[in-house]
Every structure is written in C-alpha cells, then in structure tokens.
Design a protein around this motif. Structure first.
Motif, PDB file in Angstrom:
ATOM      1  N   SER A  30       0.812  -1.055  -0.005  1.00  0.00           N
ATOM      2  CA  SER A  30       0.012   0.122  -0.174  1.00  0.00           C
ATOM      3  C   SER A  30       0.738   1.333  -0.127  1.00  0.00           C
ATOM      4  O   SER A  30       1.196   1.707   1.002  1.00  0.00           O
ATOM      5  CB  SER A  30      -0.899   0.064   1.222  1.00  0.00           C
ATOM      6  N   ILE A  31       1.109   1.780  -1.247  1.00  0.00           N
ATOM      7  CA  ILE A  31       1.934   2.957  -1.262  1.00  0.00           C
ATOM      8  C   ILE A  31       0.969   4.065  -1.783  1.00  0.00           C
ATOM      9  O   ILE A  31       0.276   4.048  -2.785  1.00  0.00           O
ATOM     10  CB  ILE A  31       2.996   2.702  -2.184  1.00  0.00           C
ATOM     11  N   ILE A  32       0.879   5.292  -1.057  1.00  0.00           N
ATOM     12  CA  ILE A  32      -0.014   6.158  -1.259  1.00  0.00           C
ATOM     13  C   ILE A  32       0.445   7.574  -1.332  1.00  0.00           C
ATOM     14  O   ILE A  32       1.811   7.729  -0.801  1.00  0.00           O
ATOM     15  CB  ILE A  32      -1.066   6.140  -0.238  1.00  0.00           C
ATOM     16  N   LYS A  44      -2.252  20.142 -10.309  1.00  0.00           N
ATOM     17  CA  LYS A  44      -2.273  19.013  -9.266  1.00  0.00           C
ATOM     18  C   LYS A  44      -2.291  17.924 -10.380  1.00  0.00           C
ATOM     19  O   LYS A  44      -3.024  17.704 -11.468  1.00  0.00           O
ATOM     20  CB  LYS A  44      -3.482  19.199  -8.550  1.00  0.00           C
ATOM     21  N   LEU A  45      -1.409  16.990 -10.053  1.00  0.00           N
ATOM     22  CA  LEU A  45      -1.251  15.560 -10.824  1.00  0.00           C
ATOM     23  C   LEU A  45      -1.870  14.462  -9.846  1.00  0.00           C
ATOM     24  O   LEU A  45      -2.290  13.516 -10.627  1.00  0.00           O
ATOM     25  CB  LEU A  45       0.290  15.504 -11.003  1.00  0.00           C
ATOM     26  N   TRP A  46      -1.715  14.461  -8.698  1.00  0.00           N
ATOM     27  CA  TRP A  46      -2.223  13.358  -7.826  1.00  0.00           C
ATOM     28  C   TRP A  46      -2.633  13.826  -6.660  1.00  0.00           C
ATOM     29  O   TRP A  46      -2.246  14.686  -6.050  1.00  0.00           O
ATOM     30  CB  TRP A  46      -0.994  12.459  -7.731  1.00  0.00           C
ATOM     31  N   ALA A  47      -3.866  13.494  -6.011  1.00  0.00           N
ATOM     32  CA  ALA A  47      -4.441  13.670  -4.929  1.00  0.00           C
ATOM     33  C   ALA A  47      -3.962  12.853  -3.529  1.00  0.00           C
ATOM     34  O   ALA A  47      -3.376  11.643  -3.501  1.00  0.00           O
ATOM     35  CB  ALA A  47      -6.192  13.440  -4.839  1.00  0.00           C
ATOM     36  N   LYS A  48      -3.868  13.640  -2.606  1.00  0.00           N
ATOM     37  CA  LYS A  48      -3.416  12.876  -1.260  1.00  0.00           C
ATOM     38  C   LYS A  48      -4.276  11.857  -0.860  1.00  0.00           C
ATOM     39  O   LYS A  48      -5.547  11.739  -1.185  1.00  0.00           O
ATOM     40  CB  LYS A  48      -3.626  14.029  -0.031  1.00  0.00           C
ATOM     41  N   ASN A  49      -3.512  10.890  -0.256  1.00  0.00           N
ATOM     42  CA  ASN A  49      -4.342   9.499   0.009  1.00  0.00           C
ATOM     43  C   ASN A  49      -4.488   8.557  -1.222  1.00  0.00           C
ATOM     44  O   ASN A  49      -5.322   7.349  -1.162  1.00  0.00           O
ATOM     45  CB  ASN A  49      -5.578   9.645   0.906  1.00  0.00           C
ATOM     46  N   GLU A  76       2.668   2.587   3.399  1.00  0.00           N
ATOM     47  CA  GLU A  76       1.897   2.276   4.600  1.00  0.00           C
ATOM     48  C   GLU A  76       2.318   1.130   5.400  1.00  0.00           C
ATOM     49  O   GLU A  76       2.343   1.164   6.401  1.00  0.00           O
ATOM     50  CB  GLU A  76       0.554   2.346   4.369  1.00  0.00           C
ATOM     51  N   ASP A  77       2.365  -0.067   4.402  1.00  0.00           N
ATOM     52  CA  ASP A  77       2.752  -1.400   4.871  1.00  0.00           C
ATOM     53  C   ASP A  77       4.146  -1.898   4.610  1.00  0.00           C
ATOM     54  O   ASP A  77       4.339  -3.055   4.259  1.00  0.00           O
ATOM     55  CB  ASP A  77       1.897  -2.540   4.675  1.00  0.00           C
TER      56      ASP A  77
END
Length: 426
Positions: A30-32, A44-49, A76-77
């Motif tokens: 899980s890479i966010i 803006k290219l990519w949103a948080k989370n 995250e993991d």
C-alpha cells in the motif's frame, strides 16, 4: 538529458528507475500519496491519499515537480524495524559465510536493528527495493549486519553499532536511481565498462538523496558517499585517501569489500579477511581481524588445487604482475593526451601497490605452503584466497584504467586495449 544527469540536478525530475521500482512495489504494497502532488506550474497531478498506480507514471512524464516525488509518497505497510529484525534473524540462523561472525555479535545486532531509524523517504525506497530489487535489498541487510558486527568487534557502544548498521543499510540507496542491470548486487564481478561507468555514480547519488530529502546526520551521509573509496586513493568516485576519509566511511568501504569477496563460490570469512589485507594500505586492516577470528570458528578451508598445481598458477601470476608493469611502460605513446596520461599514472600506482601485496604475501617462495606436511591443505587454501584476491584486483585495475582514460582517439584507444588485455587474459 540522461537519467543520471537529471538526478544530479536535484530530485524535482522523477528518476524513471526509482519510479519503476516504486510502481512495481505498489502492486503488492500500500503506497499512497502523503500529500497532493503538483508540478512546478502548480498543476495538481495526484491527490493526497490516492494509491500509486501506473497512471501516475503517465502523469509524471516530462514533468518537473514542485516537491520531489519521494517526499510525497509513503509506504503504509512497508519496511519497518520488525522487517529488519526478522531479516537479521534469518541471516544469523541460516548457515552461510557470515554466520560465525554474526552469531558472536547477535545480541548487539538485534538491539541495533530495533533502533535503526527509517526516514519516510528511505522507508519508501527500501520497500521498493525489497519488492522490486530483492538482491539489492538482501545486500543492504548483509551490509547492515556486517557493519554492525565489525563496529561491535572493534569495541563500539550501542550508539555506534546502530550508526554503523544504519549506514550499512543505506550505503547503496543511490543504486535505486541506476538501471537495475547495472547494480552491483545483480552484476557479475567482471562487469563491462559501460556498467561500471553507470555504477560509479551511485555513492554520490546516495549522498545527494540523503542530504536533500532526509535529516540523517552529516557523518552518516558522508560515509555513504565514501563507501567505495579506499585509503590508498584507488577507490571511487573521488579517489580519496586515508586523511580524507571518515572512520565510518572506512568501515563501510571494508564492509563492501568483504561482501564482494564473499560473492565468489565457496568463499568464507577467510577470503573476506584476505581481501582487506592483500594490498597494503588499501583498507583499515584492523577490521580484518574480526573476520579472521570468526573464520576460525567456521568449517575448515578446502583447496581447489594441489600444492604443485597452485605453485604453477602462482608462477603465472608472478609473471603477469611483472609483465603488466613492463607493458605499461611500453604502451604509452611519446606524447599522450592528458586523459591517457592520467589513466597511466593511476594504473602504475595500483600495479605498484599490487606488487607490494604480492611481495608481502610470500607466495613467490617455493616453500610458501609446505612439502606434503600435515596441514598443507589449509595452507594451500589460504594461498588460493590470496591468489584470488590479487587476480580480482587486476580485473578492477583494467576497469579503472578504462574509466579514467575516458573517450580516446583511435590510436590511443587501440594502445589502451592492448594493455588492458594483458591484465585480464588468462
């Protein structure tokens, strides 16, 4: 602009090799995005989370970012202290060349593994390495363990052991920005020149990454930059000498050389110890002691040759060392280019050091390893280890000669080729 040139200019331009590894890791981890990702124009290219996906690669194409991508993502993991502890436990419990040394220092190493601090950028890249470049990750764990064990064997306290383990874990972090086929954990020891040219920049890239994107101490970052430098000036990328090297940098260089020696089939800690001692003044020889001591706890050495066979091979090596110096004088044109003259000077220095190592080894003596006496097998195996180390150095001299010569004219290149063949031909 090349991938490496982009990295030299900073991390606003996403390196394709690091990105590819991160994207591969995102298939199982899980890479966010930890923050919104913008390009330098504020788009803006990519949103948080938002989870990382292949779509991110398309959006990043030819875009400079307002913040480096590595600072905008989180695993995250991903790799954690427990990951390091379990990897270290496996290394200690699995029969292998490092086991005798690591078992002796296991308590300090397990404590150190729980106190290694993983900055989010480093955690992201280690997670990508574990998933997408497993040999590189395994090498990082081995370097973490060996650097910590050597520090503890030299009397280092818990703080210094943790520092050494952290430096060992991170020493090759710059390889994430080099094409994976050029990484030292995957490449053959006799890699071609182009691979070597790509690889020699990774200590500097690691230094840039850690200094610009993390808050690790300055002395640790310096050591990462120095991990391929040798005390006699024969290392890379800056050919630093003993007075210019930090103690932690010298320890990392010895760790790297020892692990390189252990990659050879059948190698054990004795071979690693010999690799640190075979050329006088190249490494901190005090670090060879713990390797040699631990080697005596392992299985006995087994020779590949009889004593007579080895004497014949050593005579050939002696001749090659003598002839290489002679050929070096013969191959230079009367008025060489500055590049060729530089390559000649560096090669002459390294050959002199190699010859000194040969002279100190005593292997030129016909009675160097007995005449059928009890224990001769051990002596023959020890002599083989010295021979192997010297031959490996000849191969590395050939690569360094070509690297320092750079791009030559046709006639000078032909001269250099003839000389280099004398170094590597059987």
């Amino acid at each position: 602009m090349s991938d490496l040139a982009q990295t030299e200019g900073g991390f606003q331009n996403t390196n394709p090799h690091a990105l590819a590894a991160i994207l591969e890791a995102s298939e199982t981890r899980s890479i966010i995005a930890a923050t919104d990702i913008f390009d330098i124009r504020g788009i803006k290219l990519w949103a948080k989370n938002q989870p990382v996906s292949q779509e991110l690669q398309r959006k990043l194409m030819d875009r400079s970012l307002s913040k480096p991508l590595e600072s905008c993502l989180v695993a995250e993991d991903g790799v954690q202290a427990e990951t390091l502890r379990l990897a270290l436990l496996k290394l200690v419990d699995t029969e292998g060349p490092l086991q005798p040394l690591l078992k002796a220092q296991a308590h300090a190493l397990f404590h150190g593994a729980t106190t290694v601090r993983l900055h989010p950028v480093v955690q992201l890249l280690l997670t990508a390495s574990e998933s997408a470049r497993r040999p590189a990750f395994d090498h990082a764990i081995e370097a973490m363990a060996l650097a910590g064990a050597l520090m503890k064997a030299r009397g280092g306290d818990d703080r210094l052991v943790t520092q050494a383990m952290t430096a060992g874990l991170l020493h090759d972090i710059g390889e994430m920005y080099v094409a994976p086929e050029f990484g030292e954990a995957d490449a053959a020891s006799a890699r071609d020149l182009e691979s070597f040219r790509q690889l020699v920049v990774h200590p500097h890239i690691g230094q840039l990454l850690l200094s610009q994107l993390t808050d690790y101490p300055r002395d640790l970052i310096r050591a990462v930059a120095e991990h391929h430098e040798h005390m006699d000036g024969s290392g890379y990328p800056h050919r630093l000498v003993e007075a210019q090297l930090s103690p932690l940098g010298r320890l990392l260089a010895a760790t790297e050389e020892a692990l390189a020696a252990l990659r050879a089939p059948g190698a054990n800690l004795h071979h690693a110890s010999v690799a640190l001692r075979v050329v006088p003044g190249e490494f901190d020889e005090h670090l060879a002691g713990p390797l040699a001591t631990a080697a005596r706890q392992g299985p006995p050495l087994s020779p590949r040759h009889t004593a007579d066979e080895l004497r014949a091979e050593l005579a050939q090596l002696d001749t090659k060392l003598q002839m290489s110096t002679l050929h070096l004088r013969e191959w230079m044109p009367e008025h060489p280019s500055p590049e060729l003259a530089r390559a000649n000077d560096i090669t002459a220095h390294q050959l002199r050091k190699l010859r000194a190592g040969w002279n100190e080894s005593g292997l030129w003596s016909p009675a160097a390893f007995g005449n059928g006496a009890i224990g001769e097998d051990r002596l023959v195996a020890e002599a083989e280890a010295v021979q192997d180390a010297l031959r490996n150095r000849l191969a590395s001299i050939e690569r360094v000669a070509r690297l320092n010569a750079g791009h030559l004219g046709t006639d000078e290149q032909a001269s250099l080729d003839r000389f280099c063949r004398t170094l590597v031909d059987a």
